[in-house]
Design an enzyme around this catalytic site. Structure first.
Site: not given
Lengths: 336, 336, 336
Positions: A191, A232-234, A252
């Site tokens: 990441q 969460g990521h993105n 995302s």
């Protein structure tokens, strides 16, 4: 402070005698030296019993206490609190018991409390306040007038905007949750992205905002996040959105501007939520929502539809009785 | 690095011209010096617009950019990221501003950052990295090559395996939640057990894993846990299981191997979940599940059944109309 | 310790021979030197296989091992654990690497571990233990014999009672979530109140308890809170209440005495929950509850009713088939 001075500063109109006010309180708990306010009509009946020395209201009340009239009493009250109870001031400078890497840049007007650790080439801007136990990773940036309460962690390279407030225990920039199975074990997807947080953002205690895999997780300006929220990521959250306690947004997803995600709600991964949408408490959004949509339930559906569904749901035992009754009646008819 | 060198290291086949690649990015954000990848077919249509200098793919695309072919593009990409963006290196040694009990054993190859506190007889193995603000309790053990990000707490006697990654704010070994009412107040059941975490485990930020009352809470090897997950006392989680954000497992439950608990799910106390089970997002498991079961909803039921139930549920207002209509028709018939 | 001595101290009656006991364990894992207990009848069949050297029971078992009889075996066991595994002792005094403001008052019998930061005019009472990394804000008060595990944060002016246990990462007194829209952005409602926590309260790791806007958020005596619980501003929780993991209470709600909120439950804002109520796991309480009510589901309803509703819900696909069948039969009848 004189009531007339408060009225002047909050752009209200004083009705009744002027007097000295030293504190702020609720309708129930205010004393003679306090000012209170009425915004929620639910509390109108309680006003007659208040011991407050003054009240901020939207329209004049038939009461013997001095009143400040304003079209926006709640907002005016917020400003009154700021006037009467000033924020704590902080002595600028770096505590001798903080650990600041020589290559880091900390503005001389910032306050760095004990046991703060600031990494290589990190940046802390003008007037920032970094409370004890915070950790600011390498090359992370904290822009001016931002406050990090105790034990906040900002991982390397993440960027926090101006005038933000980050509450204790919040973690900004931990690794996104990404793995791929290689046949025998889960291989970590590194990441390597960052988190970028806009200006005037408030983040509640113990929130977690993961860094992107490759690019950036972005929190827009004026976003307000309650406690224990997971991002969460993105993920991208648009300006002015509100995310209430214990909600989560999976990787995302893109949340529009001025969206409200109420308490304990969730948004699945790779989902787009349009501007101005509202997800009610506990809603679980599993598909894209067009702008302005109000949803409830899991899987989330139109809120009004959900109300109708719940109305039948709660009486399901009645419904099955009616069906049984129909079957019996039809059996009887058929036997005839 | 040359594309051909990358292809060699990830065991792929280069199609197209060799070139220098210096970064990694997404299909959308990649520039000419970046390599990207295509794994999810959902993004196939976007590939034609990428500005990437190369792409990792499962099968050759009819595109002018160089491609590395591999049967496992996502896995190959993960390895490419590791190759092109190496992990931060840490200088071994104990920070002079850390507090390490004289009886603790810290391997000279480990890195102990400022304001870390390591208790009596604790052990930190080879190559471990303990970021600022972590607290390792008395007799706790952190095995080799494990990373504790800032402000992780490991309570006394708990044991973390090799090659683990524990993100900020995670708490390992706080007391299990056990009380007994003595007629006038809740008496605490002392929590004297520990937590044992296997090798290659990743634990997300602000997770909480409680110590057992008497024995051990055990997290198997290669378990991956997202943020804000709660693990109750005496729980056992089998190897390779995945626990997504904001899920919780109540005390004494046994989760099998390679189980997936999706986001915001829950497992009640004293429950056995068989190997390979999947609990969908928000599922609430309240009874034992045999191996391989996929469940949804609360109380959790077979996932396919849940889909059928939800299909009726969302149209309950229609259903009640149909029942009303039947009643009317039957009333009419009966009157005839 | 001799079994007879244990029996004497827990007010039980020894049946069988006296012997030396040195440890405590579960029925399954106990060895010959351990004492175990039987409280949950679920485990009765396992007792015959135990290797324990003694057992605490509610009524005499037909087994060859020594037994201590007591009407409350679980409670007696809790006390036995305390007797056989004493709590860690802490050397009183302030670590030279803690940062204590000169105006703070720390009792000489308290233990302040490294990297603790105690603010202006804060108070830490007799026998308190403040583990590493805790931050106690200005004018905050920690009353006698309270333990703060590592990295707990108590914001300014908040007050913690006597004999409390606060687990790692808990945040007491972060700002309540209050904003008012001024037409262009969210204006913060200053949160100037405090949190007051009663005596004998236990708070789990990474819980968040927000300070009141103007008055106080209050947690009653003997309240037990599991991990990752969220308490909104101005909430009042009555004495002896139990709040299980990952539950949340929204702002201004009043929870009565001896209430149980089970795991992952929620209570909306401005709601009153009467004494002795129970909200089952996942329940979402959205309206006031009279004393003694047991509720389930979201929106929460009477638990027994919920069971009946769920019973129909899970068979909705059957129900719709029955309705279709009725329609067909009625169509056929009508055509006759």
């Amino acid at each position: 402070m004189l009531l007339s001075e408060i009225a002047r500063r909050i752009h209200g109109t004083l009705h009744g005698e002027d007097r000295e006010i030293s504190g702020v309180s609720t309708i129930e708990e205010a004393a003679a030296a306090d000012i209170t306010f009425l915004s929620n009509p639910k509390y109108r009946d309680m006003v007659q019993f208040t011991a407050a020395g003054a009240i901020i209201v939207g329209e004049a009340l038939d009461l013997p206490i001095p009143q400040i009239l304003t079209p926006t009493p709640y907002l005016a009250f917020a400003r009154t609190v700021e006037i009467l109870i000033p924020e704590k001031t902080h002595e600028p400078g770096i505590s001798p018991t903080a650990s600041v890497h020589p290559s880091a840049s900390v503005d001389p007007s910032a306050t760095i409390y004990p046991f703060v650790c600031i990494g290589e080439k990190a940046f802390v801007g003008q007037g920032c306040v970094v409370y004890p136990g915070c950790v600011i990773g390498d090359e992370a940036e904290i822009d001016e007038s931002t406050v990090l309460y105790p034990n906040v962690v900002v991982y390397e390279r993440c960027r926090i905007g101006k005038n933000c407030i980050i509450h204790s225990g919040a973690v900004i920039g931990s690794d996104g949750f990404g793995f791929v199975w290689d046949g025998t074990r889960h291989v970590k997807i590194p990441q390597k992205g960052i988190v970028i947080i806009g200006d005037h953002v408030e983040i509640g205690s113990n929130c977690t905002i993961d860094r992107a895999a490759l690019t950036s997780t972005r929190i827009g300006a004026d976003v307000k996040m309650d406690n224990l929220v997971q991002i969460g990521h993105n993920v991208v959250v648009g300006d002015h959105s509100i995310i209430v306690a214990q909600s989560g947004i999976a990787g995302s997803s893109r949340i529009g501007k001025s969206v409200t995600l109420a308490a304990q709600s969730g948004v699945g991964g790779h989902i787009t939520v349009g501007d101005g949408c509202v997800a009610a408490a506990r809603a679980g959004v599993v598909s894209d929502l067009p702008a302005g949509k109000i949803v409830s339930g899991y899987p989330a559906m139109d809120h009004k539809k959900w109300l109708r569904v719940q109305n039948v749901y709660k009486d399901l035992p009645e419904l099955i009785k009616r069906v049984r009754d129909l079957e019996r009646r039809l059996d009887a008819l058929s036997e005839d």
